[in-house]
Design a protein around this motif. Structure first.
Motif, PDB file in Angstrom:
ATOM      1  N   LEU A  24      11.375   0.712  -0.867  1.00 21.19           N
ATOM      2  CA  LEU A  24      10.111   0.696  -0.136  1.00 21.19           C
ATOM      3  C   LEU A  24       8.928   0.475  -1.078  1.00 21.19           C
ATOM      4  CD1 LEU A  24       9.114   1.080   2.787  1.00 21.19           C
ATOM      5  CD2 LEU A  24       8.911   3.515   2.311  1.00 21.19           C
ATOM      6  N   ALA A  25       8.925   1.191  -2.201  1.00 18.87           N
ATOM      7  CA  ALA A  25       7.846   1.035  -3.174  1.00 18.87           C
ATOM      8  C   ALA A  25       7.840  -0.375  -3.768  1.00 18.87           C
ATOM      9  CB  ALA A  25       7.999   2.083  -4.282  1.00 18.87           C
ATOM     10  N   GLN A  26       9.027  -0.918  -4.034  1.00 18.99           N
ATOM     11  CA  GLN A  26       9.113  -2.280  -4.575  1.00 18.99           C
ATOM     12  C   GLN A  26       8.568  -3.300  -3.578  1.00 18.99           C
ATOM     13  OE1 GLN A  26      13.121  -3.521  -5.367  1.00 18.99           O
ATOM     14  NE2 GLN A  26      12.515  -5.264  -6.626  1.00 18.99           N
ATOM     15  N   TRP A  27       8.949  -3.162  -2.291  1.00 20.56           N
ATOM     16  CA  TRP A  27       8.449  -4.083  -1.270  1.00 20.56           C
ATOM     17  C   TRP A  27       6.942  -4.001  -1.149  1.00 20.56           C
ATOM     18  CZ3 TRP A  27       5.579  -4.122   3.117  1.00 20.56           C
ATOM     19  CH2 TRP A  27       5.705  -5.208   3.986  1.00 20.56           C
ATOM     20  N   LEU A  28       6.422  -2.775  -1.168  1.00 25.01           N
ATOM     21  CA  LEU A  28       4.983  -2.592  -1.028  1.00 25.01           C
ATOM     22  C   LEU A  28       4.229  -3.194  -2.209  1.00 25.01           C
ATOM     23  CD1 LEU A  28       2.660  -1.419   0.592  1.00 25.01           C
ATOM     24  CD2 LEU A  28       3.029   0.773  -0.555  1.00 25.01           C
ATOM     25  N   PHE A  29       4.785  -3.050  -3.409  1.00 23.74           N
ATOM     26  CA  PHE A  29       4.142  -3.618  -4.595  1.00 23.74           C
ATOM     27  C   PHE A  29       4.083  -5.141  -4.499  1.00 23.74           C
ATOM     28  CE2 PHE A  29       4.447  -5.384  -8.903  1.00 23.74           C
ATOM     29  CZ  PHE A  29       3.315  -4.815  -9.477  1.00 23.74           C
ATOM     30  N   LEU A  30       5.168  -5.771  -4.018  1.00 23.16           N
ATOM     31  CA  LEU A  30       5.210  -7.225  -3.929  1.00 23.16           C
ATOM     32  C   LEU A  30       4.342  -7.769  -2.797  1.00 23.16           C
ATOM     33  CD1 LEU A  30       9.040  -7.815  -4.517  1.00 23.16           C
ATOM     34  CD2 LEU A  30       7.164  -8.195  -6.140  1.00 23.16           C
ATOM     35  N   ASN A  31       4.114  -6.972  -1.760  1.00 26.53           N
ATOM     36  CA  ASN A  31       3.364  -7.434  -0.594  1.00 26.53           C
ATOM     37  C   ASN A  31       2.035  -6.706  -0.420  1.00 26.53           C
ATOM     38  OD1 ASN A  31       5.446  -9.226   1.126  1.00 26.53           O
ATOM     39  ND2 ASN A  31       6.551  -7.528   0.173  1.00 26.53           N
ATOM     40  N   ALA A  32       1.526  -6.116  -1.502  1.00 27.75           N
ATOM     41  CA  ALA A  32       0.298  -5.318  -1.407  1.00 27.75           C
ATOM     42  C   ALA A  32      -0.890  -6.151  -0.945  1.00 27.75           C
ATOM     43  CB  ALA A  32      -0.005  -4.663  -2.756  1.00 27.75           C
ATOM     44  N   GLY A  33      -1.002  -7.379  -1.449  1.00 22.68           N
ATOM     45  CA  GLY A  33      -2.138  -8.208  -1.079  1.00 22.68           C
ATOM     46  C   GLY A  33      -2.167  -8.519   0.406  1.00 22.68           C
ATOM     47  N   ARG A  34      -1.009  -8.894   0.963  1.00 29.13           N
ATOM     48  CA  ARG A  34      -0.939  -9.205   2.385  1.00 29.13           C
ATOM     49  C   ARG A  34      -1.242  -7.970   3.227  1.00 29.13           C
ATOM     50  NH1 ARG A  34       4.608 -11.045   5.319  1.00 29.13           N
ATOM     51  NH2 ARG A  34       5.291  -9.298   4.057  1.00 29.13           N
ATOM     52  N   PHE A  35      -0.691  -6.836   2.816  1.00 33.57           N
ATOM     53  CA  PHE A  35      -0.918  -5.590   3.537  1.00 33.57           C
ATOM     54  C   PHE A  35      -2.388  -5.211   3.518  1.00 33.57           C
ATOM     55  CE2 PHE A  35       1.464  -1.996   5.312  1.00 33.57           C
ATOM     56  CZ  PHE A  35       0.450  -1.053   5.421  1.00 33.57           C
ATOM     57  N   GLN A  36      -3.030  -5.343   2.348  1.00 33.95           N
ATOM     58  CA  GLN A  36      -4.439  -4.966   2.224  1.00 33.95           C
ATOM     59  C   GLN A  36      -5.322  -5.869   3.073  1.00 33.95           C
ATOM     60  OE1 GLN A  36      -5.408  -2.275   0.248  1.00 33.95           O
ATOM     61  NE2 GLN A  36      -7.372  -2.479   1.267  1.00 33.95           N
ATOM     62  N   THR A  37      -5.028  -7.157   3.115  1.00 37.24           N
ATOM     63  CA  THR A  37      -5.822  -8.087   3.915  1.00 37.24           C
ATOM     64  C   THR A  37      -5.744  -7.741   5.404  1.00 37.24           C
ATOM     65  OG1 THR A  37      -5.480  -9.858   2.308  1.00 37.24           O
ATOM     66  CG2 THR A  37      -6.130 -10.500   4.525  1.00 37.24           C
ATOM     67  N   ILE A  38      -4.533  -7.504   5.887  1.00 37.06           N
ATOM     68  CA  ILE A  38      -4.367  -7.137   7.300  1.00 37.06           C
ATOM     69  C   ILE A  38      -5.061  -5.825   7.605  1.00 37.06           C
ATOM     70  CG2 ILE A  38      -2.651  -6.526   9.044  1.00 37.06           C
ATOM     71  CD1 ILE A  38      -0.718  -8.427   7.552  1.00 37.06           C
ATOM     72  N   TYR A  39      -4.939  -4.875   6.696  1.00 30.78           N
ATOM     73  CA  TYR A  39      -5.570  -3.573   6.898  1.00 30.78           C
ATOM     74  C   TYR A  39      -7.090  -3.719   7.006  1.00 30.78           C
ATOM     75  CZ  TYR A  39      -7.318   1.063   5.738  1.00 30.78           C
ATOM     76  OH  TYR A  39      -8.003   2.245   5.730  1.00 30.78           O
ATOM     77  N   ARG A  40      -7.688  -4.511   6.128  1.00 34.04           N
ATOM     78  CA  ARG A  40      -9.153  -4.704   6.170  1.00 34.04           C
ATOM     79  C   ARG A  40      -9.578  -5.424   7.453  1.00 34.04           C
ATOM     80  NH1 ARG A  40     -10.062  -6.599  -0.125  1.00 34.04           N
ATOM     81  NH2 ARG A  40      -9.976  -4.489  -1.057  1.00 34.04           N
ATOM     82  N   ASP A  41      -8.777  -6.383   7.902  1.00 35.10           N
ATOM     83  CA  ASP A  41      -9.088  -7.071   9.158  1.00 35.10           C
ATOM     84  C   ASP A  41      -9.069  -6.094  10.337  1.00 35.10           C
ATOM     85  OD1 ASP A  41      -9.338  -9.421   7.776  1.00 35.10           O
ATOM     86  OD2 ASP A  41      -7.322 -10.157   8.268  1.00 35.10           O
ATOM     87  N   TRP A  42      -8.102  -5.225  10.362  1.00 35.15           N
ATOM     88  CA  TRP A  42      -8.019  -4.237  11.439  1.00 35.15           C
ATOM     89  C   TRP A  42      -9.185  -3.254  11.382  1.00 35.15           C
ATOM     90  CZ3 TRP A  42      -3.053  -2.302  14.013  1.00 35.15           C
ATOM     91  CH2 TRP A  42      -2.217  -3.390  14.314  1.00 35.15           C
ATOM     92  N   VAL A  43      -9.538  -2.842  10.159  1.00 36.48           N
ATOM     93  CA  VAL A  43     -10.670  -1.929  10.008  1.00 36.48           C
ATOM     94  C   VAL A  43     -11.956  -2.575  10.510  1.00 36.48           C
ATOM     95  CG1 VAL A  43     -12.150  -0.804   8.296  1.00 36.48           C
ATOM     96  CG2 VAL A  43      -9.672  -0.574   8.129  1.00 36.48           C
TER      97      VAL A  43
END
Length: 343
Positions: free
Chosen positions: A82-101
């Motif tokens: 889980l930590a490895q996946w999150l590290f590799l996809n952090a940028g995509r996750f952060q972008t979606i999170y900011r859009d939702w916010v």
């Protein structure tokens, strides 16, 4: 004058809680060791009737190490993936999170403001890595627990013999009776919990595969491990896949489907399958279970969350042994507690 005994009991309780908190480096492994001894003692007793005591002890400890190591390794592997996946996809996750916010703020949901200041992908990654790190570094703790278990298993027969001596009666017989009941209920509790955890892990893994969630095996492993912690474990095992579904599918509808489906899985297994297996013998008030989980989590962290319910089971059984404390056993039970006859 009548308030003094109550004040004295309250002060004693506060001192005991403080001792348990500040000396947790000793009491946590001791509590786990007593729990393990209650689980494996029937195996040790059966083996030592057929072979030398030390050989029986070696076999019992080897089996215990294998089981604990398997569950710990599975949990560490799941959170590590889980930590490895999150590290590799952090940028995509952060972008979606900011859009939702931004979307929520545009629609006047003011509560999002404080959340954006404290929550981001870096925090989530640190949280997941912290869990994986703790699971990978519990070797020292496990060694101390196994030392206590080894010493305790060697002492059980002698301790029971001392409890049967005339000089410690009637308390000795009451302790023997309580200890037998505690062992029986804890073994049943762990068998039921383990079956439910394995079933939860496989069902979550199958659902993740059908839904197209990445890391399906990791979600199953995490659900299996966290199901041993009542309430808090299933909640975390539900929230994590929901958050990652947001990043993977970039769709709130799919995230809602994942969230609802996982909650249905947890509800069906926890509310139907487990009670069906445990029967009436393990009925404890749900409020008491929640309180025990949060109270021992506050005192001992993740270890307390796991050991809280077994401690509650032992406490209820000991309270049922004495007429002066049976009212507590009745309050903490989900139904009428089993009647205990005085000798």
């Amino acid at each position: 004058m009548s308030d003094r005994p109550m004040i004295g009991r309250l002060a004693t309780a506060i001192l005991v809680i403080a001792l348990l908190y500040f000396a947790q480096s000793f009491f946590v492994p001791l509590a786990f060791a007593l729990f393990v001894i209650a689980l494996v003692w029937p195996l040790q007793a059966a083996l030592q009737r057929r072979m030398p005591k030390l050989i029986a002890l070696l076999i019992t400890l080897s089996g215990t190490i294998f089981v604990i190591g398997a569950v710990g390794s599975l949990s560490a592997w799941g959170f590590g993936k889980l930590a490895q996946w999150l590290f590799l996809n952090a940028g995509r996750f952060q972008t979606i999170y900011r859009d939702w916010v931004a979307w929520l703020e545009e629609h006047g949901i003011a509560v999002v403001g404080p959340i954006t200041d404290r929550f981001d992908v870096a925090w989530l990654l640190g949280f997941v890595q912290g869990i994986a790190g703790r699971l990978n570094s519990f070797t020292g703790f496990a060694v101390l627990v196994l030392i206590f278990v080894m010493l305790g298993l060697l002492e059980v027969d002698d301790f029971n013999a001392r409890l049967r001596q005339p000089g410690v009666q009637p308390f000795g017989e009451k302790m023997l009776r309580a200890n037998r009941e505690i062992g029986h209920k804890l073994r049943r509790f762990m068998v039921v919990r383990s079956l439910a955890s394995v079933l939860t892990g496989f069902v979550v893994w199958g659902f993740a595969l059908l839904a197209g969630l990445e890391l399906a095996a990791a979600w199953g492993a995490i659900a299996l491990a966290l199901n041993y912690i009542p309430f808090l474990g299933p909640l975390i095992a539900t929230l994590f896949p929901t958050l990652f579904a947001i990043a993977q599918f970039e769709s709130w509808q799919m995230a809602v489907i994942v969230f609802i489906s996982l909650n249905i899985i947890q509800f069906v297994i926890g509310s139907y399958f487990e009670p069906l297996l445990s029967g009436a013998s393990l009925k404890i008030s749900p409020f008491a279970v929640i309180f025990a989980v949060f109270f021992w989590t506050f005192l001992w962290g993740l270890a307390g969350a796991f050991i809280g319910v077994p401690i509650l089971i032992a406490f209820v059984i000991y309270c049922a042994q004495e007429p002066s404390s049976r009212w507590l056993a009745a309050l903490l039970s989900a139904g009428a507690p089993a009647k205990t006859e005085d000798p």
